[in-house]
Design a protein around this motif. Sequence first.
Motif, PDB file in Angstrom:
ATOM      1  N   VAL A   1      14.548   7.497 -34.982  1.00  0.00           N
ATOM      2  CA  VAL A   1      13.665   6.502 -34.358  1.00  0.00           C
ATOM      3  C   VAL A   1      13.434   6.812 -32.882  1.00  0.00           C
ATOM      4  O   VAL A   1      12.301   7.048 -32.456  1.00  0.00           O
ATOM      5  CB  VAL A   1      14.248   5.069 -34.517  1.00  0.00           C
ATOM      6  CG1 VAL A   1      13.338   4.052 -33.821  1.00  0.00           C
ATOM      7  CG2 VAL A   1      14.421   4.715 -35.976  1.00  0.00           C
ATOM      8  N   LEU A   2      14.519   6.813 -32.098  1.00  0.00           N
ATOM      9  CA  LEU A   2      14.373   6.890 -30.639  1.00  0.00           C
ATOM     10  C   LEU A   2      13.767   8.212 -30.177  1.00  0.00           C
ATOM     11  O   LEU A   2      12.750   8.217 -29.470  1.00  0.00           O
ATOM     12  CB  LEU A   2      15.737   6.664 -29.985  1.00  0.00           C
ATOM     13  CG  LEU A   2      15.738   6.513 -28.450  1.00  0.00           C
ATOM     14  CD1 LEU A   2      16.857   5.569 -28.018  1.00  0.00           C
ATOM     15  CD2 LEU A   2      15.941   7.853 -27.750  1.00  0.00           C
ATOM     16  N   PHE A   3      14.386   9.313 -30.556  1.00  0.00           N
ATOM     17  CA  PHE A   3      13.926  10.606 -30.050  1.00  0.00           C
ATOM     18  C   PHE A   3      12.505  10.961 -30.510  1.00  0.00           C
ATOM     19  O   PHE A   3      11.677  11.357 -29.682  1.00  0.00           O
ATOM     20  CB  PHE A   3      14.906  11.710 -30.451  1.00  0.00           C
ATOM     21  CG  PHE A   3      14.633  13.021 -29.768  1.00  0.00           C
ATOM     22  CD1 PHE A   3      14.893  13.186 -28.416  1.00  0.00           C
ATOM     23  CD2 PHE A   3      14.093  14.086 -30.470  1.00  0.00           C
ATOM     24  CE1 PHE A   3      14.628  14.385 -27.779  1.00  0.00           C
ATOM     25  CE2 PHE A   3      13.831  15.293 -29.844  1.00  0.00           C
ATOM     26  CZ  PHE A   3      14.097  15.440 -28.491  1.00  0.00           C
TER      27      PHE A   3
ATOM     28  N   PRO B   1       6.675  12.512 -27.103  1.00  0.00           N
ATOM     29  CA  PRO B   1       5.410  12.698 -26.366  1.00  0.00           C
ATOM     30  C   PRO B   1       5.542  12.371 -24.877  1.00  0.00           C
ATOM     31  O   PRO B   1       4.970  13.060 -24.033  1.00  0.00           O
ATOM     32  CB  PRO B   1       4.446  11.732 -27.064  1.00  0.00           C
ATOM     33  CG  PRO B   1       5.017  11.551 -28.431  1.00  0.00           C
ATOM     34  CD  PRO B   1       6.497  11.595 -28.245  1.00  0.00           C
ATOM     35  N   TYR B   2       6.304  11.331 -24.557  1.00  0.00           N
ATOM     36  CA  TYR B   2       6.507  10.961 -23.157  1.00  0.00           C
ATOM     37  C   TYR B   2       7.366  12.010 -22.444  1.00  0.00           C
ATOM     38  O   TYR B   2       7.137  12.313 -21.266  1.00  0.00           O
ATOM     39  CB  TYR B   2       7.189   9.590 -23.064  1.00  0.00           C
ATOM     40  CG  TYR B   2       6.324   8.454 -23.549  1.00  0.00           C
ATOM     41  CD1 TYR B   2       5.543   7.721 -22.656  1.00  0.00           C
ATOM     42  CD2 TYR B   2       6.290   8.096 -24.889  1.00  0.00           C
ATOM     43  CE1 TYR B   2       4.746   6.670 -23.085  1.00  0.00           C
ATOM     44  CE2 TYR B   2       5.506   7.049 -25.343  1.00  0.00           C
ATOM     45  CZ  TYR B   2       4.736   6.338 -24.431  1.00  0.00           C
ATOM     46  OH  TYR B   2       3.948   5.309 -24.866  1.00  0.00           O
ATOM     47  N   ILE B   3       8.352  12.542 -23.157  1.00  0.00           N
ATOM     48  CA  ILE B   3       9.203  13.579 -22.564  1.00  0.00           C
ATOM     49  C   ILE B   3       8.369  14.792 -22.167  1.00  0.00           C
ATOM     50  O   ILE B   3       8.522  15.331 -21.058  1.00  0.00           O
ATOM     51  CB  ILE B   3      10.308  13.992 -23.556  1.00  0.00           C
ATOM     52  CG1 ILE B   3      11.321  12.855 -23.737  1.00  0.00           C
ATOM     53  CG2 ILE B   3      11.013  15.254 -23.075  1.00  0.00           C
ATOM     54  CD1 ILE B   3      12.377  13.134 -24.791  1.00  0.00           C
ATOM     55  N   PHE B   4       7.459  15.214 -23.041  1.00  0.00           N
ATOM     56  CA  PHE B   4       6.656  16.393 -22.730  1.00  0.00           C
ATOM     57  C   PHE B   4       5.652  16.118 -21.618  1.00  0.00           C
ATOM     58  O   PHE B   4       5.284  17.037 -20.880  1.00  0.00           O
ATOM     59  CB  PHE B   4       5.952  16.904 -23.985  1.00  0.00           C
ATOM     60  CG  PHE B   4       6.791  17.871 -24.770  1.00  0.00           C
ATOM     61  CD1 PHE B   4       6.900  19.191 -24.366  1.00  0.00           C
ATOM     62  CD2 PHE B   4       7.500  17.463 -25.881  1.00  0.00           C
ATOM     63  CE1 PHE B   4       7.685  20.091 -25.068  1.00  0.00           C
ATOM     64  CE2 PHE B   4       8.290  18.348 -26.595  1.00  0.00           C
ATOM     65  CZ  PHE B   4       8.382  19.672 -26.187  1.00  0.00           C
ATOM     66  N   THR B   5       5.213  14.873 -21.486  1.00  0.00           N
ATOM     67  CA  THR B   5       4.371  14.530 -20.339  1.00  0.00           C
ATOM     68  C   THR B   5       5.149  14.735 -19.044  1.00  0.00           C
ATOM     69  O   THR B   5       4.645  15.309 -18.067  1.00  0.00           O
ATOM     70  CB  THR B   5       3.891  13.082 -20.442  1.00  0.00           C
ATOM     71  OG1 THR B   5       3.102  12.923 -21.621  1.00  0.00           O
ATOM     72  CG2 THR B   5       3.051  12.703 -19.227  1.00  0.00           C
ATOM     73  N   GLY B   6       6.405  14.272 -19.028  1.00  0.00           N
ATOM     74  CA  GLY B   6       7.248  14.487 -17.855  1.00  0.00           C
ATOM     75  C   GLY B   6       7.539  15.951 -17.599  1.00  0.00           C
ATOM     76  O   GLY B   6       7.564  16.398 -16.450  1.00  0.00           O
ATOM     77  N   LEU B   7       7.746  16.726 -18.678  1.00  0.00           N
ATOM     78  CA  LEU B   7       8.013  18.155 -18.522  1.00  0.00           C
ATOM     79  C   LEU B   7       6.802  18.885 -17.947  1.00  0.00           C
ATOM     80  O   LEU B   7       6.962  19.793 -17.111  1.00  0.00           O
ATOM     81  CB  LEU B   7       8.402  18.765 -19.873  1.00  0.00           C
ATOM     82  CG  LEU B   7       9.741  18.320 -20.463  1.00  0.00           C
ATOM     83  CD1 LEU B   7       9.938  18.926 -21.849  1.00  0.00           C
ATOM     84  CD2 LEU B   7      10.896  18.683 -19.547  1.00  0.00           C
ATOM     85  N   LYS B   8       5.596  18.511 -18.380  1.00  0.00           N
ATOM     86  CA  LYS B   8       4.384  19.154 -17.841  1.00  0.00           C
ATOM     87  C   LYS B   8       4.234  18.875 -16.348  1.00  0.00           C
ATOM     88  O   LYS B   8       3.910  19.768 -15.569  1.00  0.00           O
ATOM     89  CB  LYS B   8       3.146  18.651 -18.592  1.00  0.00           C
ATOM     90  CG  LYS B   8       2.944  19.275 -19.954  1.00  0.00           C
ATOM     91  CD  LYS B   8       1.545  19.007 -20.482  1.00  0.00           C
ATOM     92  CE  LYS B   8       0.520  19.751 -19.651  1.00  0.00           C
ATOM     93  NZ  LYS B   8      -0.833  19.668 -20.234  1.00  0.00           N
TER      94      LYS B   8
END
Length: 281
Positions: free
Chosen positions: A197-199, A204-211
Amino acid sequence: MTAPVSMKRRRSKFAFQPLVQWAYKRLKDLVPPAIAVVIFLVVWQLLTMSPDANLPSPVRTLEDTWELIVDPFFDNGGIDKGLFWQILTSLQRVALGFSLAAVVGIGLGILVGTNKLMYQALDPIFQVLRTVPPLAWLPISLAGFQQANPSAIFVIFITAIWPIIINTTEGVLQIPQDYNNVSRVLRLSRTTYFFKVLFPSTVPYIFTGLKIGIGLSWLAIIAAEMLIGGVGIGFFIWDAWNSSRVSDIIIAIIYVGIVGLLLDKFITYLSKLVVPEEQKS
């Protein structure tokens, strides 16, 4: 029964048709930016034709930096290295600092997003620290590490970590309440809830931060290397300025832009492998 020759040719034509369409589409996509680049070079050439121009023209830039372009792998010792080694050194620093920021940032973001008390305590601190310019951290890192290379890596780390933390936290907070309710009804274990569920909901939000983080990392290392010295594309630009090699600066800036674009595309490619299409829409 052997197929007629005309049918074989028709099948061959259909077999190559997708390849032809793909090539046509790629060439069609390249036409607008190619025209824009040509116009930019023409305007640049026209603006630098005056004898009083302070910047070199595209033609002169190419002439002055031809050896750097055709031989990026030379290594004469010390800081006298080709652009490949300069950029590689900068990329190594970015890779280490950004990787540390990704691990710590994602972990902290999930912790803060799932714990209301932690969110209330740490979010204001994150919001304040993320506004500090990257180079403001350099004197502190130099005082703490007493060495240039670890200091530069720390600047990368502290620059990239904030968008990763904030976006990861936001992703956790945006998990639909229905998902949490169902997980409670099913009495999912913490491990199952995290992976099921969580991960997936937060990716998608994690990859926005990574970009955002990788772009800031590349910007920060260029600026940091101008001050710490040694090998690196940032110091190469600063050394070229001190030696009045403006053409070298221009070609280095072009390389920096290309590498920055490739880093952004790399994170985008990873996100397409990890994030399902339905989660992006």
